[in-house]
Design an enzyme around this catalytic site. Structure first.
Site, PDB file in Angstrom:
ATOM      1  N   CYS A  13      33.383  28.485  11.120  1.00 21.87           N
ATOM      2  CA  CYS A  13      33.716  26.944  12.000  1.00 21.87           C
ATOM      3  C   CYS A  13      34.313  26.191  10.792  1.00 21.87           C
ATOM      4  O   CYS A  13      33.742  25.866   9.662  1.00 21.87           O
ATOM      5  CB  CYS A  13      32.389  26.489  12.526  1.00 21.87           C
ATOM      6  SG  CYS A  13      32.733  24.827  13.179  1.00 21.87           S
ATOM      7  N   ARG A  63      32.715  22.087  10.411  1.00 17.76           N
ATOM      8  CA  ARG A  63      31.455  21.720   9.848  1.00 17.76           C
ATOM      9  C   ARG A  63      30.972  20.297   9.148  1.00 17.76           C
ATOM     10  O   ARG A  63      29.762  20.081   8.821  1.00 17.76           O
ATOM     11  CB  ARG A  63      30.721  22.714   9.091  1.00 17.76           C
ATOM     12  CG  ARG A  63      30.684  24.068   9.721  1.00 17.76           C
ATOM     13  CD  ARG A  63      30.175  25.205   8.860  1.00 17.76           C
ATOM     14  NE  ARG A  63      31.240  25.816   8.343  1.00 17.76           N
ATOM     15  CZ  ARG A  63      31.263  26.703   7.376  1.00 17.76           C
ATOM     16  NH1 ARG A  63      29.947  26.855   6.400  1.00 17.76           N
ATOM     17  NH2 ARG A  63      32.125  27.386   6.584  1.00 17.76           N
ATOM     18  N   TRP A 106      34.550  19.617  19.733  1.00 16.23           N
ATOM     19  CA  TRP A 106      35.702  19.186  20.234  1.00 16.23           C
ATOM     20  C   TRP A 106      36.865  20.366  19.970  1.00 16.23           C
ATOM     21  O   TRP A 106      36.560  21.269  18.890  1.00 16.23           O
ATOM     22  CB  TRP A 106      36.397  18.030  20.116  1.00 16.23           C
ATOM     23  CG  TRP A 106      36.378  17.642  18.544  1.00 16.23           C
ATOM     24  CD1 TRP A 106      37.153  17.986  17.764  1.00 16.23           C
ATOM     25  CD2 TRP A 106      35.536  16.689  18.128  1.00 16.23           C
ATOM     26  NE1 TRP A 106      36.831  17.432  16.440  1.00 16.23           N
ATOM     27  CE2 TRP A 106      35.653  16.935  16.272  1.00 16.23           C
ATOM     28  CE3 TRP A 106      34.193  16.434  18.348  1.00 16.23           C
ATOM     29  CZ2 TRP A 106      34.831  16.136  15.551  1.00 16.23           C
ATOM     30  CZ3 TRP A 106      33.236  15.426  17.378  1.00 16.23           C
ATOM     31  CH2 TRP A 106      33.773  15.533  16.070  1.00 16.23           C
ATOM     32  N   GLU A 121      43.582  26.291  18.777  1.00 19.63           N
ATOM     33  CA  GLU A 121      42.890  27.191  19.632  1.00 19.63           C
ATOM     34  C   GLU A 121      43.514  27.430  20.887  1.00 19.63           C
ATOM     35  O   GLU A 121      43.673  28.488  21.514  1.00 19.63           O
ATOM     36  CB  GLU A 121      41.370  26.608  19.600  1.00 19.63           C
ATOM     37  CG  GLU A 121      40.690  26.516  18.660  1.00 19.63           C
ATOM     38  CD  GLU A 121      39.077  25.924  18.960  1.00 19.63           C
ATOM     39  OE1 GLU A 121      38.885  24.884  18.823  1.00 19.63           O
ATOM     40  OE2 GLU A 121      38.216  26.807  18.875  1.00 19.63           O
TER      41      GLU A 121
HETATM   42  N1  ARG Z   1      38.171  29.262  20.575  1.00 18.74           N
HETATM   43  C1  ARG Z   1      37.460  28.818  21.572  1.00 18.74           C
HETATM   44  C2  ARG Z   1      38.568  28.570  23.158  1.00 18.74           C
HETATM   45  O1  ARG Z   1      39.576  28.315  22.517  1.00 18.74           O
HETATM   46  C3  ARG Z   1      36.404  27.892  21.295  1.00 18.74           C
HETATM   47  C4  ARG Z   1      35.581  28.090  20.186  1.00 18.74           C
HETATM   48  C5  ARG Z   1      34.742  26.923  19.716  1.00 18.74           C
HETATM   49  N2  ARG Z   1      35.799  25.841  19.467  1.00 18.74           N
HETATM   50  C6  ARG Z   1      35.287  24.574  19.055  1.00 18.74           C
HETATM   51  N3  ARG Z   1      36.321  23.772  18.784  1.00 18.74           N
HETATM   52  N4  ARG Z   1      34.155  24.128  18.962  1.00 18.74           N
HETATM   53  O2  ARG Z   1      38.035  28.218  23.861  1.00 18.74           O
END
Ligand code: ARG
Length: 354
Positions: free
Chosen positions: A62, A65, A228, A233
């Site tokens: 992560c 953090r 968030w 991602e």
């Molecule tokens: N990578 C995953 C997604 O695109 C989410 C993982 C957790 N991500 C976060 N920012 N807490 O759905």
């Protein structure tokens, strides 16, 4: 074994919180005698709360953090009925979403008895059809499970899956999340007006619900948690991966790039525009999101703070580097020790056959 794990955790926590030696010794004694008498012990609410925060701090994959101390911990260790589980999950979604000003939350369910089948509480269905995949290919197996349980497919690209859970090994139950609780963001691009023709959207809050939380040797198989999103991602993985929504070819074409020549770098250009659209749209909708450059800076701050406290920073490099322009962040140029400290989150077996 358990007593050893328990002692380690209590020691770390009580030391970090500057508790007196007397208080620490007393608690250690109590835990040891409880384990001796009953085979286990119960974390106090304070221990659960601090332990969950430490699990986040220790999450090597992560990048977010820095904010570990701001985690909201909901203690649902005493829920027993299906109704209570459902209500707890819905309040998690509502509290975490907070009309877009997303709050990091974890909901901790009993040590035994509750299993959540979803990978995330909110996620889109995936369907394998004769004309190819509709929706999120990553969700195909779970979507099939939902259909076996009687959930009706809608064959849309963004169908929010139901939440499926099991109590005490009984038949699983499922429910649909009320649409008013699911905040989503329609994607638009700041200058490409055609971008909305793609009709892309994504949900606001990623709530991982498949991992096991472990604190002081006590395991919680159901402990959904969220932060968030970091823009990449969504923009550099969920929409860009060939094995996910695979949007780069159509975006490249709409941009008028030469998609027949890899060396034209059309994928890279399309990637940047897609990611700009994600960040722009979330911002415009008032939904919390962080870009990967800012996230890397925040992670740098986290590293410094950890160092100041004499704690060795651990991390898993292949996950910490952002999936676009990684070498523009300091993380790329550094190495991290992937030592797994506890408390932490762990992968566990899927509850259904894949
Ligand atoms: N990578 C995953 C997604 O695109 C989410 C993982 C957790 N991500 C976060 N920012 N807490 O759905």
């Amino acid at each position: 074994m358990l007593v050893h794990e328990a002692e380690q955790f209590i020691t770390i926590m009580y030391d970090e919180l500057n508790r007196s030696d007397e208080e620490k010794a007393q608690r250690l004694e109590e835990v040891a005698s409880d384990i001796k008498a009953t085979g286990t012990y119960e974390l106090t609410e304070e221990e659960l709360t601090y332990g969950a925060k430490l699990a986040w701090r220790n999450s090597n994959r992560c990048i977010g953090r820095l904010f570990w101390q701001s985690l909201h911990v909901f203690d649902h260790r005493h829920v027993r009925t299906r109704g209570e589980v459902k209500e707890a999950l819905l309040s998690h979604i509502a509290f975490a979403t907070n009309e877009g000003r997303i709050r990091p939350v974890i909901s901790v369910f009993p040590e035994q008895g509750v299993r959540i089948w979803n990978h995330q509480l909110i996620r889109y269905a995936g369907y394998e059809t004769t004309d190819g995949v509709i929706g999120d290919p990553d969700s195909i197996a779970f979507t099939n499970e939902c259909r076996k349980l009687g959930w009706e497919p809608r064959f849309g690209a963004f169908d929010v899956l139901p939440i499926v859970f099991q109590i005490d090994g009984e038949e699983p139950t499922w429910f649909d999340v009320p649409p008013e609780l699911v905040v989503e963001v329609d994607l638009e691009h700041p200058t490409f007006s055609w971008f909305t023709d793609l009709a892309l959207k994504w949900y606001a809050v990623p709530i991982i619900s498949s991992m096991k939380l472990e604190i002081g040797g006590i395991e919680f198989p159901a402990a959904p948690f969220n932060g968030w999103y970091m823009g990449t991602e969504i923009g550099a993985r969920n929409f860009a991966d060939e094995a996910r929504y695979n949007m780069l070819p159509v975006i490249g074409e709409r941009m008028g790039l030469d998609v027949t020549k890899l060396a034209s770098l059309w994928r890279d250009r399309a990637l940047v525009e897609l990611n700009e659209a994600v960040l722009y749209s979330y911002k415009k909708a008032g939904v919390s999101i962080v870009d990967h450059h800012t996230a890397a800076q925040q992670f740098k701050k986290f590293e410094e703070i950890e160092q100041d406290h004499g704690r060795e920073i651990t991390g898993y490099w292949p996950w910490l580097i952002p999936p676009m322009s990684p070498a523009t962040t300091h993380i790329f140029h550094q190495s991290y020790k992937d030592e797994v400290k506890k408390p932490n989150f762990f992968y566990q077996e899927e509850h259904y056959q894949k």
